[in-house]
Design a protein around this motif. Structure first.
Motif, PDB file in Angstrom:
ATOM      1  N   PHE A 150       6.440   1.607  -9.873  1.00  0.00           N
ATOM      2  CA  PHE A 150       7.124   2.765  -9.313  1.00  0.00           C
ATOM      3  C   PHE A 150       8.634   2.554  -9.231  1.00  0.00           C
ATOM      4  CE2 PHE A 150       2.813   3.050  -7.630  1.00  0.00           C
ATOM      5  CZ  PHE A 150       2.493   4.329  -8.035  1.00  0.00           C
ATOM      6  N   LEU A 151       9.077   1.309  -9.358  1.00  0.00           N
ATOM      7  CA  LEU A 151      10.497   1.006  -9.237  1.00  0.00           C
ATOM      8  C   LEU A 151      11.192   0.902 -10.584  1.00  0.00           C
ATOM      9  CD1 LEU A 151      10.200  -1.740  -6.491  1.00  0.00           C
ATOM     10  CD2 LEU A 151      10.652   0.696  -6.180  1.00  0.00           C
ATOM     11  N   GLU A 152      10.430   0.819 -11.653  1.00  0.00           N
ATOM     12  CA  GLU A 152      11.005   0.673 -12.986  1.00  0.00           C
ATOM     13  C   GLU A 152      11.249   2.042 -13.607  1.00  0.00           C
ATOM     14  OE1 GLU A 152       8.182  -1.715 -15.066  1.00  0.00           O
ATOM     15  OE2 GLU A 152       8.649  -3.499 -13.891  1.00  0.00           O
ATOM     16  N   PRO A 153      12.261   2.139 -14.472  1.00  0.00           N
ATOM     17  CA  PRO A 153      12.515   3.417 -15.137  1.00  0.00           C
ATOM     18  C   PRO A 153      11.380   3.779 -16.096  1.00  0.00           C
ATOM     19  CG  PRO A 153      14.033   1.717 -15.916  1.00  0.00           C
ATOM     20  CD  PRO A 153      13.217   1.116 -14.831  1.00  0.00           C
ATOM     21  N   ASP A 154      11.150   5.042 -16.236  1.00  0.00           N
ATOM     22  CA  ASP A 154      10.137   5.552 -17.161  1.00  0.00           C
ATOM     23  C   ASP A 154      10.718   5.521 -18.569  1.00  0.00           C
ATOM     24  OD1 ASP A 154       8.177   6.867 -18.523  1.00  0.00           O
ATOM     25  OD2 ASP A 154       8.326   8.744 -17.393  1.00  0.00           O
ATOM     26  N   GLY A 180      -7.077   0.635  -1.907  1.00  0.00           N
ATOM     27  CA  GLY A 180      -6.913  -0.803  -1.703  1.00  0.00           C
ATOM     28  C   GLY A 180      -5.514  -1.260  -2.028  1.00  0.00           C
ATOM     29  N   PRO A 181      -5.269  -2.555  -1.881  1.00  0.00           N
ATOM     30  CA  PRO A 181      -3.927  -3.092  -2.120  1.00  0.00           C
ATOM     31  C   PRO A 181      -3.548  -3.041  -3.598  1.00  0.00           C
ATOM     32  CG  PRO A 181      -5.459  -4.837  -1.523  1.00  0.00           C
ATOM     33  CD  PRO A 181      -6.197  -3.553  -1.407  1.00  0.00           C
ATOM     34  N   LEU A 182      -2.246  -2.901  -3.828  1.00  0.00           N
ATOM     35  CA  LEU A 182      -1.726  -2.879  -5.197  1.00  0.00           C
ATOM     36  C   LEU A 182      -1.399  -4.291  -5.653  1.00  0.00           C
ATOM     37  CD1 LEU A 182       0.824   0.059  -4.889  1.00  0.00           C
ATOM     38  CD2 LEU A 182      -1.461   0.148  -5.846  1.00  0.00           C
ATOM     39  N   THR A 183      -1.486  -4.522  -6.928  1.00  0.00           N
ATOM     40  CA  THR A 183      -1.028  -5.791  -7.481  1.00  0.00           C
ATOM     41  C   THR A 183       0.495  -5.748  -7.557  1.00  0.00           C
ATOM     42  OG1 THR A 183      -1.090  -5.002  -9.764  1.00  0.00           O
ATOM     43  CG2 THR A 183      -3.119  -5.986  -8.884  1.00  0.00           C
ATOM     44  N   ARG A 204       0.860  -1.185   0.000  1.00  0.00           N
ATOM     45  CA  ARG A 204       0.000   0.000   0.000  1.00  0.00           C
ATOM     46  C   ARG A 204       0.893   1.231   0.000  1.00  0.00           C
ATOM     47  NH1 ARG A 204      -5.593  -0.675   2.222  1.00  0.00           N
ATOM     48  NH2 ARG A 204      -5.867  -2.897   2.290  1.00  0.00           N
ATOM     49  N   ILE A 205       0.482   2.216  -0.715  1.00  0.00           N
ATOM     50  CA  ILE A 205       1.207   3.471  -0.746  1.00  0.00           C
ATOM     51  C   ILE A 205       0.342   4.470   0.003  1.00  0.00           C
ATOM     52  CG2 ILE A 205       2.087   5.302  -2.240  1.00  0.00           C
ATOM     53  CD1 ILE A 205       2.727   3.124  -4.270  1.00  0.00           C
TER      54      ILE A 205
END
Length: 91
Positions: free
Chosen positions: A70-74, A60-63, A52-53
């Motif tokens: 959010f951890l991968e480069p754009d 609700g919970p994230l998949t 959860r952020i």
């Protein structure tokens, strides 16, 4: 219901005592009339909440995919970083 069992005099097997505990009964094991242990059915393990952020927790919970997003480069930012067309902005 509670069952009191004297360890020295009991002929009940551990499996029998566990079966009583699984049926909702509490089994108290005693030595010389003094309680030394209690056998009860185990409670279900608590379910660990998903990622959860803080600001988005109400959604609700994230998949797994959303959490790693959010951890991968754009890709757009990566393209801009490799681009030579934008070099004149930084000179």
């Amino acid at each position: 219901m509670t069952i009191h069992v004297d360890i020295a005099r009991s002929t009940a097997s551990l499996a029998d005592l566990v079966a009583h505990a699984e049926n909702g009964e509490e089994v108290i094991l005693a030595r010389d009339g003094k309680p030394v242990a209690v056998v009860r059915a185990a409670e279900a393990a608590p379910v660990r909440p998903r990622f959860r952020i803080g600001a988005l927790a109400h959604l609700g919970p994230l998949t797994e995919e959303e959490a790693t997003l959010f951890l991968e480069p754009d890709p757009e930012m990566e393209r801009l970083a490799r681009s030579e067309d934008e070099d004149h902005f930084y000179r």
